[in-house]
Design an enzyme around this catalytic site. Structure first.
Site, PDB file in Angstrom:
ATOM      1  N   TYR A 195      15.656 -20.913  23.862  1.00 56.68           N
ATOM      2  CA  TYR A 195      14.335 -21.164  24.427  1.00 56.68           C
ATOM      3  C   TYR A 195      13.971 -20.141  25.506  1.00 56.68           C
ATOM      4  O   TYR A 195      14.745 -19.875  26.420  1.00 56.68           O
ATOM      5  CB  TYR A 195      14.249 -22.562  25.032  1.00 56.68           C
ATOM      6  CG  TYR A 195      14.329 -23.710  24.049  1.00 56.68           C
ATOM      7  CD1 TYR A 195      14.093 -23.522  22.690  1.00 56.68           C
ATOM      8  CD2 TYR A 195      14.623 -24.997  24.490  1.00 56.68           C
ATOM      9  CE1 TYR A 195      14.164 -24.572  21.798  1.00 56.68           C
ATOM     10  CE2 TYR A 195      14.687 -26.066  23.609  1.00 56.68           C
ATOM     11  CZ  TYR A 195      14.467 -25.847  22.258  1.00 56.68           C
ATOM     12  OH  TYR A 195      14.537 -26.900  21.375  1.00 56.68           O
ATOM     13  N   GLY A 213       8.267 -33.079  18.464  1.00 56.01           N
ATOM     14  CA  GLY A 213       6.953 -33.070  17.818  1.00 56.01           C
ATOM     15  C   GLY A 213       6.315 -34.435  17.747  1.00 56.01           C
ATOM     16  O   GLY A 213       5.392 -34.649  16.956  1.00 56.01           O
TER      17      GLY A 213
END
EC number: 1.1.1.-
Length: 387
Positions: free
Chosen positions: A74, A233
């Site tokens: 990330y 999500g």
């Protein structure tokens, strides 16, 4: 003499839960995702300053949250670095459950000329990644290490043996897997089970009320294997908005709004208005109602978003409301589940059991034990009495 009960948590986030049947570690019911933190992916994900990131981490911690998710990959390694800096500055490492991941190509911007072994699920990649993650996180152990994705080139045996060695060495406490087929996870845990190795205890993957393909194979596999679920999500990747809102706000430069997300956003808003909460709270509550051991990964960019997400822990949805949400957009569960469970009179639902199979019940009335239910949402604060 019995000890007095623990003090009341500062918010519903402070009512911690056992992670999974395979991992007794206690975690907050929501997991704070830090993919937005790091300052390297601002073009794709928007700008979250270090000051804002630390404010979010502080508020999550103050509200009782202890479960935090990151990855070596990330923000070009920036996420782990910021998280490690925050943990060191607050001096709260042992209060937290830190999850990170390996497998992705995390040295994309590094100075190395040959980078072929700075990615993948194999032993060398694992060693390099974990040592780097420990340094960036400023810790000597990782609470939960995920295989970030299945690379389809490393054997089950190598992955599970190598991960177990890290657990035995005390560098990793628990292992999980992300973004992998259900059959791979089942095969890995079967190998570990029969060889006395550490098993995967949690699965992380895309799951939301408009992304229900997760329910075809992964959800039943996790329920069967005793894995927790950490869906990412859950908020539709920022697309649960009206067309006007989406046009004004956009969503991290990830393409146009899909119609199914617009429709789902309208339905979530409708249900939320009936209950006096934001659409995001309904989206999270939906997942929390679907199965035990669900810990949504929430990616917030403002403290206000975090507060709205925490309210989901007090939202109660009836079965009818869950079906109302699910019926907003079509979902084809596919073969064999549709063949077994669906009929002109019956849609597939993920809580169905033997008594819902028409081929079984056409000549006899069969009853079956319901699937395990999740922990019920708390309406406000409740005293936790000790018996």
């Amino acid at each position: 003499m019995a000890a007095p009960p623990a003090p009341q948590p500062p918010s519903l986030l402070g009512y911690h839960r056992v992670l999974s049947p395979l991992a007794g570690i206690r975690v907050s019911p929501l997991c704070l995702g830090t993919m937005h933190f790091g300052g390297q992916w601002t073009r794709a994900m928007g700008d979250v300053t270090k000051e804002t990131a630390f404010a979010l981490l502080d508020r999550f911690y103050e509200a009782g949250g202890n479960f935090i998710d990151t990855a070596n990959f990330y923000q070009g390694e920036g996420s782990e670095k910021w998280l490690g800096e925050w943990v060191a500055s607050r001096g709260n490492r042992d209060e937290l459950v830190l999850a990170t991941k390996y497998t992705m190509s995390y040295r994309l911007t590094g100075p190395e000329k040959i980078k072929s072994n700075f990615q993948g699920s194999h032993s060398k990649s694992l060693r390099l990644s974990v040592e780097a993650s420990l340094a960036k996180l400023r810790t000597d152990y990782i609470d939960l290490l995920y295989v970030h994705m299945w690379d389809f080139s490393t054997s089950v045996e190598e992955v599970m043996q190598s991960l177990h060695h890290l657990v035995a060495a005390g560098k990793v406490l628990n292992i999980g897997i992300s973004d992998a087929p259900a059959w791979v996870v089942a095969k890995c845990n079967e190998y570990a089970r029969f060889h006395g190795l550490t098993r995967f205890c949690v699965y992380q993957g895309r799951w939301a009320c408009s992304y229900r393909d997760f329910e075809r194979e992964i959800l039943p596999m996790c329920q069967s294997e005793g894995l927790a679920l950490a869906p990412w999500g859950a908020l539709g990747r920022g697309q649960y908005k009206s067309a006007e809102e989406f046009q004004q706000e956009g969503t991290r430069n990830m393409g146009p709004q899909e119609e199914k997300h617009r429709l789902m956003g309208a339905k979530l808003t409708e249900v939320g208005e009936r209950k006096g909460v934001a659409a995001a709270a309904i989206a999270l509550a939906y997942l929390l109602h679907k199965s035990p051991y669900v810990f949504p990964v929430i990616g917030c960019r403002t403290v206000e978003q975090l507060e709205a997400n925490i309210t989901s822990l007090g939202v109660e949805l009836s079965d009818e409301e869950i079906y109302e949400i699910e019926d907003t957009i079509p979902f084809d569960v596919g073969f064999p589940m549709a063949f077994l469970f669906e009929s002109p009179q019956q849609k597939y639902r993920s809580d169905m059991t033997t008594r819902h199979i028409w081929q079984v019940t056409c000549n006899a009335r069969i009853e079956s034990v319901p699937k395990p239910r999740p922990i019920e949402p708390k309406q406000g604060y409740k005293q936790m009495d000790r018996k």
